[in-house]
Design a protein around this motif. Sequence first.
Motif, mmCIF file in Angstrom:
data_model
loop_
_atom_site.group_PDB
_atom_site.id
_atom_site.type_symbol
_atom_site.label_atom_id
_atom_site.label_comp_id
_atom_site.label_asym_id
_atom_site.label_seq_id
_atom_site.Cartn_x
_atom_site.Cartn_y
_atom_site.Cartn_z
ATOM 1 N N SER A 39 0.860 -1.182 0.000
ATOM 2 C CA SER A 39 0.000 0.000 0.000
ATOM 3 C C SER A 39 0.894 1.229 0.000
ATOM 4 C CB SER A 39 -0.886 0.033 1.248
ATOM 5 O OG SER A 39 -1.854 -0.979 1.192
ATOM 6 N N LEU A 40 0.532 2.213 -0.809
ATOM 7 C CA LEU A 40 1.270 3.463 -0.876
ATOM 8 C C LEU A 40 0.368 4.587 -0.383
ATOM 9 C CD1 LEU A 40 2.780 3.076 -4.455
ATOM 10 C CD2 LEU A 40 3.833 2.458 -2.262
ATOM 11 N N VAL A 41 0.871 5.398 0.533
ATOM 12 C CA VAL A 41 0.150 6.581 0.994
ATOM 13 C C VAL A 41 0.688 7.751 0.187
ATOM 14 C CG1 VAL A 41 -0.390 8.071 2.952
ATOM 15 C CG2 VAL A 41 -0.181 5.604 3.294
ATOM 16 N N LEU A 42 -0.197 8.422 -0.541
ATOM 17 C CA LEU A 42 0.176 9.509 -1.432
ATOM 18 C C LEU A 42 -0.271 10.846 -0.860
ATOM 19 C CD1 LEU A 42 -1.081 7.862 -4.745
ATOM 20 C CD2 LEU A 42 1.213 7.751 -3.768
ATOM 21 N N GLU A 43 0.540 11.881 -1.090
ATOM 22 C CA GLU A 43 0.224 13.231 -0.636
ATOM 23 C C GLU A 43 0.478 14.195 -1.792
ATOM 24 O OE1 GLU A 43 1.349 15.004 3.444
ATOM 25 O OE2 GLU A 43 3.003 15.500 2.100
ATOM 26 N N PRO A 44 -0.404 15.173 -2.021
ATOM 27 C CA PRO A 44 -0.163 16.109 -3.107
ATOM 28 C C PRO A 44 1.089 16.943 -2.854
ATOM 29 C CG PRO A 44 -2.192 16.692 -1.934
ATOM 30 C CD PRO A 44 -1.651 15.449 -1.316
ATOM 31 N N VAL A 45 1.884 17.153 -3.894
ATOM 32 C CA VAL A 45 3.122 17.920 -3.778
ATOM 33 C C VAL A 45 2.830 19.346 -3.310
ATOM 34 C CG1 VAL A 45 5.048 18.871 -5.128
ATOM 35 C CG2 VAL A 45 4.361 16.500 -5.448
ATOM 36 N N ASP A 46 1.706 19.925 -3.735
ATOM 37 C CA ASP A 46 1.400 21.307 -3.348
ATOM 38 C C ASP A 46 0.881 21.430 -1.916
ATOM 39 O OD1 ASP A 46 -1.272 20.473 -3.484
ATOM 40 O OD2 ASP A 46 -1.720 21.622 -5.290
ATOM 41 N N GLY A 47 0.674 20.300 -1.209
ATOM 42 C CA GLY A 47 0.242 20.328 0.191
ATOM 43 C C GLY A 47 -1.206 20.712 0.413
ATOM 44 N N GLN A 48 -1.964 20.910 -0.652
ATOM 45 C CA GLN A 48 -3.368 21.301 -0.522
ATOM 46 C C GLN A 48 -4.227 20.106 -0.106
ATOM 47 O OE1 GLN A 48 -4.559 24.541 -0.877
ATOM 48 N NE2 GLN A 48 -2.343 24.855 -0.784
ATOM 49 N N PRO A 49 -5.334 20.362 0.613
ATOM 50 C CA PRO A 49 -6.230 19.263 0.983
ATOM 51 C C PRO A 49 -6.873 18.633 -0.248
ATOM 52 C CG PRO A 49 -7.125 21.376 1.709
ATOM 53 C CD PRO A 49 -5.791 21.651 1.083
ATOM 54 N N LEU A 50 -7.291 17.400 -0.097
ATOM 55 C CA LEU A 50 -7.959 16.675 -1.175
ATOM 56 C C LEU A 50 -9.461 16.662 -0.947
ATOM 57 C CD1 LEU A 50 -5.543 13.627 -1.355
ATOM 58 C CD2 LEU A 50 -5.687 15.535 -2.955
ATOM 59 N N PRO A 51 -10.248 16.521 -2.010
ATOM 60 C CA PRO A 51 -11.686 16.383 -1.822
ATOM 61 C C PRO A 51 -11.980 15.080 -1.067
ATOM 62 C CG PRO A 51 -11.096 16.218 -4.166
ATOM 63 C CD PRO A 51 -9.846 16.467 -3.399
ATOM 64 N N PRO A 52 -13.140 14.980 -0.453
ATOM 65 C CA PRO A 52 -13.473 13.755 0.288
ATOM 66 C C PRO A 52 -13.476 12.525 -0.619
ATOM 67 C CG PRO A 52 -15.171 15.453 0.605
ATOM 68 C CD PRO A 52 -14.207 15.963 -0.426
ATOM 69 N N PHE A 53 -13.104 11.395 -0.060
ATOM 70 C CA PHE A 53 -13.143 10.121 -0.777
ATOM 71 C C PHE A 53 -14.591 9.742 -1.031
ATOM 72 C CE2 PHE A 53 -13.626 5.489 -0.522
ATOM 73 C CZ PHE A 53 -12.850 5.127 -1.610
ATOM 74 N N ARG A 54 -14.861 9.225 -2.223
ATOM 75 C CA ARG A 54 -16.195 8.747 -2.566
ATOM 76 C C ARG A 54 -16.103 7.284 -2.959
ATOM 77 N NH1 ARG A 54 -18.835 12.718 -6.688
ATOM 78 N NH2 ARG A 54 -20.468 11.198 -6.409
ATOM 79 N N PRO A 55 -16.964 6.422 -2.419
ATOM 80 C CA PRO A 55 -16.932 5.000 -2.771
ATOM 81 C C PRO A 55 -17.012 4.798 -4.285
ATOM 82 C CG PRO A 55 -18.460 5.384 -0.973
ATOM 83 C CD PRO A 55 -18.027 6.740 -1.480
ATOM 84 N N GLY A 56 -16.195 3.888 -4.776
ATOM 85 C CA GLY A 56 -16.196 3.558 -6.186
ATOM 86 C C GLY A 56 -15.253 4.397 -7.029
ATOM 87 N N GLN A 57 -14.668 5.437 -6.434
ATOM 88 C CA GLN A 57 -13.761 6.259 -7.232
ATOM 89 C C GLN A 57 -12.434 5.532 -7.444
ATOM 90 O OE1 GLN A 57 -12.684 9.184 -3.669
ATOM 91 N NE2 GLN A 57 -11.945 9.966 -5.580
ATOM 92 N N TYR A 58 -11.671 5.991 -8.396
ATOM 93 C CA TYR A 58 -10.386 5.376 -8.699
ATOM 94 C C TYR A 58 -9.385 6.461 -9.043
ATOM 95 C CZ TYR A 58 -11.756 6.272 -13.504
ATOM 96 O OH TYR A 58 -12.142 6.889 -14.655
ATOM 97 N N LEU A 59 -8.132 6.101 -9.055
ATOM 98 C CA LEU A 59 -7.058 7.019 -9.417
ATOM 99 C C LEU A 59 -6.427 6.557 -10.717
ATOM 100 C CD1 LEU A 59 -5.220 7.299 -5.971
ATOM 101 C CD2 LEU A 59 -6.774 8.964 -6.992
ATOM 102 N N SER A 60 -6.193 7.493 -11.614
ATOM 103 C CA SER A 60 -5.389 7.217 -12.802
ATOM 104 C C SER A 60 -3.999 7.761 -12.503
ATOM 105 C CB SER A 60 -5.960 7.927 -14.027
ATOM 106 O OG SER A 60 -7.224 7.407 -14.345
ATOM 107 N N LEU A 61 -3.000 6.927 -12.661
ATOM 108 C CA LEU A 61 -1.645 7.314 -12.283
ATOM 109 C C LEU A 61 -0.720 7.383 -13.485
ATOM 110 C CD1 LEU A 61 -1.213 4.919 -9.226
ATOM 111 C CD2 LEU A 61 -1.953 7.293 -9.183
ATOM 112 N N LYS A 62 0.166 8.370 -13.487
ATOM 113 C CA LYS A 62 1.307 8.424 -14.404
ATOM 114 C C LYS A 62 2.513 8.149 -13.527
ATOM 115 C CE LYS A 62 0.033 11.934 -17.793
ATOM 116 N NZ LYS A 62 0.434 13.238 -18.328
#
Length: 91
Positions: A39-62
Motif C-alpha cells: 500500500s502506498l500513501v500519497l500526498e499532493p506535492v502542493d500540500g493542498q487538501p484533497l476532496p473527500p473520498f467517494r466510494p467507487g472512485q479510482y485514481l489514474s496514475l502516471k
Amino acid sequence: MISVEGQMYGAAAGQPGGWRDFKPFRVVRKVQESRVIASLVLEPVDGQPLPPFRPGQYLSLKVQGRAKAPSRSGGTASRTRRTAARTASAS
C-alpha cells in the motif's frame, strides 16, 4: 456519453481541493501488506487538501519507471490517499 464524463470531471475539478487532468503526488509511506501487495500513501506535492473520498472512485496514475496498476484506493486523512498495488519480482 463523452459530454457526461466531461461534466463529471468539471464538477470534480470545481469542488474544494479538486483538479483537472493530472496532479503531482509523492509517496509518503509504503506499507508491505503481504509478500505481493504494497500500500502506498500519497500526498499532493502542493500540500493542498484533497476532496473527500467517494466510494467507487479510482485514481489514474502516471508513474515513472516500472509499476503495476493500483487495485483500490481510499484514505481517511484529507491530504492523503492510500492505494494498494501488486508488486512483481523477477525470478
